[in-house]
Scaffold this motif. Structure first.
Motif, PDB file in Angstrom:
ATOM      1  N   PHE A 205     -12.645 -31.662 -10.817  1.00 46.38           N
ATOM      2  CA  PHE A 205     -13.563 -30.770 -10.114  1.00 46.38           C
ATOM      3  C   PHE A 205     -12.913 -30.040  -8.947  1.00 46.38           C
ATOM      4  O   PHE A 205     -13.271 -28.912  -8.631  1.00 46.38           O
ATOM      5  CB  PHE A 205     -14.770 -31.588  -9.619  1.00 46.38           C
ATOM      6  CG  PHE A 205     -15.808 -30.795  -8.887  1.00 46.38           C
ATOM      7  CD1 PHE A 205     -16.250 -29.568  -9.371  1.00 46.38           C
ATOM      8  CD2 PHE A 205     -16.352 -31.276  -7.704  1.00 46.38           C
ATOM      9  CE1 PHE A 205     -17.227 -28.836  -8.697  1.00 46.38           C
ATOM     10  CE2 PHE A 205     -17.323 -30.560  -7.023  1.00 46.38           C
ATOM     11  CZ  PHE A 205     -17.764 -29.340  -7.524  1.00 46.38           C
ATOM     12  N   ALA A 206     -11.936 -30.692  -8.293  1.00 52.84           N
ATOM     13  CA  ALA A 206     -11.352 -30.114  -7.079  1.00 52.84           C
ATOM     14  C   ALA A 206      -9.897 -29.705  -7.240  1.00 52.84           C
ATOM     15  O   ALA A 206      -9.361 -28.978  -6.403  1.00 52.84           O
ATOM     16  CB  ALA A 206     -11.479 -31.109  -5.918  1.00 52.84           C
ATOM     17  N   GLY A 207      -9.215 -30.159  -8.292  1.00 49.32           N
ATOM     18  CA  GLY A 207      -7.816 -29.809  -8.456  1.00 49.32           C
ATOM     19  C   GLY A 207      -6.923 -30.608  -7.532  1.00 49.32           C
ATOM     20  O   GLY A 207      -7.315 -31.622  -6.965  1.00 49.32           O
ATOM     21  N   SER A 208      -5.691 -30.119  -7.372  1.00 47.77           N
ATOM     22  CA  SER A 208      -4.706 -30.837  -6.566  1.00 47.77           C
ATOM     23  C   SER A 208      -3.913 -29.837  -5.722  1.00 47.77           C
ATOM     24  O   SER A 208      -2.762 -29.509  -6.038  1.00 47.77           O
ATOM     25  CB  SER A 208      -3.762 -31.648  -7.465  1.00 47.77           C
ATOM     26  OG  SER A 208      -2.799 -32.341  -6.700  1.00 47.77           O
ATOM     27  N   LEU A 209      -4.535 -29.374  -4.640  1.00 47.53           N
ATOM     28  CA  LEU A 209      -3.897 -28.438  -3.725  1.00 47.53           C
ATOM     29  C   LEU A 209      -3.516 -29.179  -2.454  1.00 47.53           C
ATOM     30  O   LEU A 209      -4.376 -29.752  -1.783  1.00 47.53           O
ATOM     31  CB  LEU A 209      -4.845 -27.278  -3.391  1.00 47.53           C
ATOM     32  CG  LEU A 209      -5.383 -26.480  -4.587  1.00 47.53           C
ATOM     33  CD1 LEU A 209      -6.417 -25.459  -4.117  1.00 47.53           C
ATOM     34  CD2 LEU A 209      -4.243 -25.793  -5.315  1.00 47.53           C
ATOM     35  N   GLN A 210      -2.220 -29.193  -2.132  1.00 49.92           N
ATOM     36  CA  GLN A 210      -1.758 -29.968  -0.977  1.00 49.92           C
ATOM     37  C   GLN A 210      -2.455 -29.509   0.296  1.00 49.92           C
ATOM     38  O   GLN A 210      -2.535 -28.319   0.597  1.00 49.92           O
ATOM     39  CB  GLN A 210      -0.247 -29.826  -0.817  1.00 49.92           C
ATOM     40  CG  GLN A 210       0.314 -30.709   0.304  1.00 49.92           C
ATOM     41  CD  GLN A 210       1.826 -30.716   0.337  1.00 49.92           C
ATOM     42  OE1 GLN A 210       2.481 -30.219  -0.558  1.00 49.92           O
ATOM     43  NE2 GLN A 210       2.401 -31.307   1.372  1.00 49.92           N
ATOM     44  N   GLY A 211      -2.975 -30.488   1.025  1.00 50.54           N
ATOM     45  CA  GLY A 211      -3.662 -30.205   2.274  1.00 50.54           C
ATOM     46  C   GLY A 211      -5.099 -29.751   2.110  1.00 50.54           C
ATOM     47  O   GLY A 211      -5.825 -29.645   3.099  1.00 50.54           O
ATOM     48  N   VAL A 212      -5.511 -29.492   0.872  1.00 47.83           N
ATOM     49  CA  VAL A 212      -6.870 -29.003   0.621  1.00 47.83           C
ATOM     50  C   VAL A 212      -7.654 -29.987  -0.245  1.00 47.83           C
ATOM     51  O   VAL A 212      -8.752 -30.399   0.117  1.00 47.83           O
ATOM     52  CB  VAL A 212      -6.844 -27.611  -0.055  1.00 47.83           C
ATOM     53  CG1 VAL A 212      -8.273 -27.117  -0.318  1.00 47.83           C
ATOM     54  CG2 VAL A 212      -6.091 -26.619   0.813  1.00 47.83           C
ATOM     55  N   THR A 213      -7.082 -30.358  -1.382  1.00 49.28           N
ATOM     56  CA  THR A 213      -7.786 -31.276  -2.294  1.00 49.28           C
ATOM     57  C   THR A 213      -6.914 -32.429  -2.776  1.00 49.28           C
ATOM     58  O   THR A 213      -7.402 -33.278  -3.513  1.00 49.28           O
ATOM     59  CB  THR A 213      -8.310 -30.513  -3.531  1.00 49.28           C
ATOM     60  OG1 THR A 213      -7.196 -30.010  -4.284  1.00 49.28           O
ATOM     61  CG2 THR A 213      -9.215 -29.363  -3.131  1.00 49.28           C
ATOM     62  N   ARG A 214      -5.659 -32.474  -2.408  1.00 51.96           N
ATOM     63  CA  ARG A 214      -4.765 -33.530  -2.911  1.00 51.96           C
ATOM     64  C   ARG A 214      -4.901 -34.784  -2.062  1.00 51.96           C
ATOM     65  O   ARG A 214      -4.266 -34.933  -1.020  1.00 51.96           O
ATOM     66  CB  ARG A 214      -3.316 -33.056  -2.925  1.00 51.96           C
ATOM     67  CG  ARG A 214      -2.355 -34.060  -3.593  1.00 51.96           C
ATOM     68  CD  ARG A 214      -0.937 -33.550  -3.615  1.00 51.96           C
ATOM     69  NE  ARG A 214      -0.839 -32.310  -4.384  1.00 51.96           N
ATOM     70  CZ  ARG A 214       0.245 -31.534  -4.436  1.00 51.96           C
ATOM     71  NH1 ARG A 214       1.332 -31.891  -3.738  1.00 51.96           N
ATOM     72  NH2 ARG A 214       0.245 -30.442  -5.158  1.00 51.96           N
ATOM     73  N   THR A 215      -5.725 -35.705  -2.531  1.00 51.63           N
ATOM     74  CA  THR A 215      -5.921 -36.964  -1.831  1.00 51.63           C
ATOM     75  C   THR A 215      -4.786 -37.932  -2.170  1.00 51.63           C
ATOM     76  O   THR A 215      -3.916 -37.638  -2.991  1.00 51.63           O
ATOM     77  CB  THR A 215      -7.268 -37.578  -2.227  1.00 51.63           C
ATOM     78  OG1 THR A 215      -7.307 -37.740  -3.651  1.00 51.63           O
ATOM     79  CG2 THR A 215      -8.419 -36.683  -1.786  1.00 51.63           C
ATOM     80  N   LEU A 216      -4.832 -39.109  -1.558  1.00 52.88           N
ATOM     81  CA  LEU A 216      -3.737 -40.068  -1.742  1.00 52.88           C
ATOM     82  C   LEU A 216      -3.588 -40.534  -3.199  1.00 52.88           C
ATOM     83  O   LEU A 216      -2.457 -40.623  -3.690  1.00 52.88           O
ATOM     84  CB  LEU A 216      -3.949 -41.270  -0.816  1.00 52.88           C
ATOM     85  CG  LEU A 216      -2.729 -42.172  -0.575  1.00 52.88           C
ATOM     86  CD1 LEU A 216      -1.558 -41.356  -0.051  1.00 52.88           C
ATOM     87  CD2 LEU A 216      -3.084 -43.279   0.403  1.00 52.88           C
ATOM     88  N   PRO A 217      -4.669 -40.826  -3.928  1.00 54.70           N
ATOM     89  CA  PRO A 217      -4.478 -41.188  -5.346  1.00 54.70           C
ATOM     90  C   PRO A 217      -3.822 -40.070  -6.162  1.00 54.70           C
ATOM     91  O   PRO A 217      -2.996 -40.342  -7.035  1.00 54.70           O
ATOM     92  CB  PRO A 217      -5.914 -41.457  -5.828  1.00 54.70           C
ATOM     93  CG  PRO A 217      -6.643 -41.870  -4.603  1.00 54.70           C
ATOM     94  CD  PRO A 217      -6.067 -41.031  -3.509  1.00 54.70           C
ATOM     95  N   LEU A 218      -4.156 -38.813  -5.867  1.00 56.47           N
ATOM     96  CA  LEU A 218      -3.522 -37.698  -6.570  1.00 56.47           C
ATOM     97  C   LEU A 218      -2.051 -37.592  -6.200  1.00 56.47           C
ATOM     98  O   LEU A 218      -1.203 -37.292  -7.040  1.00 56.47           O
ATOM     99  CB  LEU A 218      -4.241 -36.389  -6.237  1.00 56.47           C
ATOM    100  CG  LEU A 218      -5.690 -36.260  -6.705  1.00 56.47           C
ATOM    101  CD1 LEU A 218      -6.263 -34.923  -6.271  1.00 56.47           C
ATOM    102  CD2 LEU A 218      -5.794 -36.411  -8.205  1.00 56.47           C
ATOM    103  N   GLU A 219      -1.735 -37.866  -4.942  1.00 56.11           N
ATOM    104  CA  GLU A 219      -0.345 -37.833  -4.499  1.00 56.11           C
ATOM    105  C   GLU A 219       0.461 -38.923  -5.204  1.00 56.11           C
ATOM    106  O   GLU A 219       1.614 -38.698  -5.607  1.00 56.11           O
ATOM    107  CB  GLU A 219      -0.280 -38.027  -2.985  1.00 56.11           C
ATOM    108  CG  GLU A 219       1.120 -37.944  -2.398  1.00 56.11           C
ATOM    109  CD  GLU A 219       1.735 -36.562  -2.499  1.00 56.11           C
ATOM    110  OE1 GLU A 219       2.986 -36.479  -2.471  1.00 56.11           O
ATOM    111  OE2 GLU A 219       0.994 -35.565  -2.615  1.00 56.11           O
TER     112      GLU A 219
END
Length: 257
Positions: A205-219
């Motif tokens: 739903f939110a994608g993986s944009l650093q600093g915007v939507t990239r949370t720790l599990p996505l990292e």
């Protein structure tokens, strides 16, 4: 009453089944490089975003989940069982499916998203989308915990307060919620933990944009492909946080018994 002897062997096997993978993570950590790995710019940005969004999501869960739990525990009307089932669906729904459902609700061409787009509000693939995704999967934990506490406490004290002239709002604030405070605290902590660890719905739903939507599990997921040491280090951070949350939640619940 003692347990049968045969129960200890499968119990030990079950405990090992859960604990050994966590031990394996610890054994793979590069302790010499650990501080640098978890304090990199990308890692810190993901951690800050995770803490911020998980806190906001927990607030949303409290704002919406507490009334839902009160209605489920204290009201009786046709369709109550169906409502309870629907509210708890995210507990068993694959997170990716939840993300798709949110996308078709708040996305640009979604059920509500198209109207919001006209107003200049774009939710999908934004930080707000992270909060919504986390709230969607975490709120059932609060509802389930609080509803169980409400049912266990019964309505005796509330009825006495009502007969003494207390308004429904006064009964709720001075009697009901204080009585179930341990259950509410436990549900709140579990909702925060679930929000912090959310992955599938957030990515969809939110994608993986650093600093915007990239949370720790996505990292962690992204680092797994490029830097396995960083992925393991960040995984350990999440494991430690999860253990702390469970200890706090159990302490709150046991303290209320």
């Amino acid at each position: 009453m003692g347990l049968p002897t045969w129960a200890f062997a499968p119990a030990a096997l079950g405990a090992a089944f859960v604990v050994l993978p966590l031990v394996a993570v610890v054994t793979k950590v590069d302790w010499a490089a650990f501080p640098a790995l978890v304090t990199s710019e990308a890692s810190l940005a993901a951690l800050r975003l995770s803490l911020l969004t998980a806190t906001c999501s927990t607030a949303v869960c409290l704002l919406l989940g507490v009334p839902v739990a009160l209605v489920l525990a204290r009201c009786s009307f046709p369709g109550l069982r169906l409502l309870r089932s629907l509210v708890l669906v995210p507990l068993v729904l694959p997170p990716v499916v939840g993300g798709i459902a949110l996308l078709y609700t708040f996305g640009r061409q979604g059920l509500l998203g198209s109207s919001l787009e006209v107003l200049g509000l774009r939710i999908a693939f934004s930080t707000a989308a992270v909060v919504i995704a986390q709230s969607f999967v975490a709120m059932p934990f609060l509802v389930l915990s609080l509803e169980g506490a409400l049912r266990a406490r019964g309505t005796g004290y509330e009825q006495v307060a009502a007969t003494l002239g207390a308004s429904p709002s006064a009964v709720l604030g001075r009697v009901t919620l204080p009585l179930v405070l341990p259950g509410l605290a436990s549900g709140t902590v579990l909702s925060f933990a679930r929000s912090l660890g959310e992955f599938g719905a957030t990515l969809t739903f939110a994608g993986s944009l650093q600093g915007v939507t990239r949370t720790l599990p996505l990292e962690v997921y992204l680092q797994r492909e490029s830097d396995a040491r960083a992925a393991v280090a960040l995984s350990l951070v999440l494991v430690v946080v999860a253990v702390v949350v469970i200890v706090v939640a159990r302490g709150r619940r046991d303290g209320g018994l």
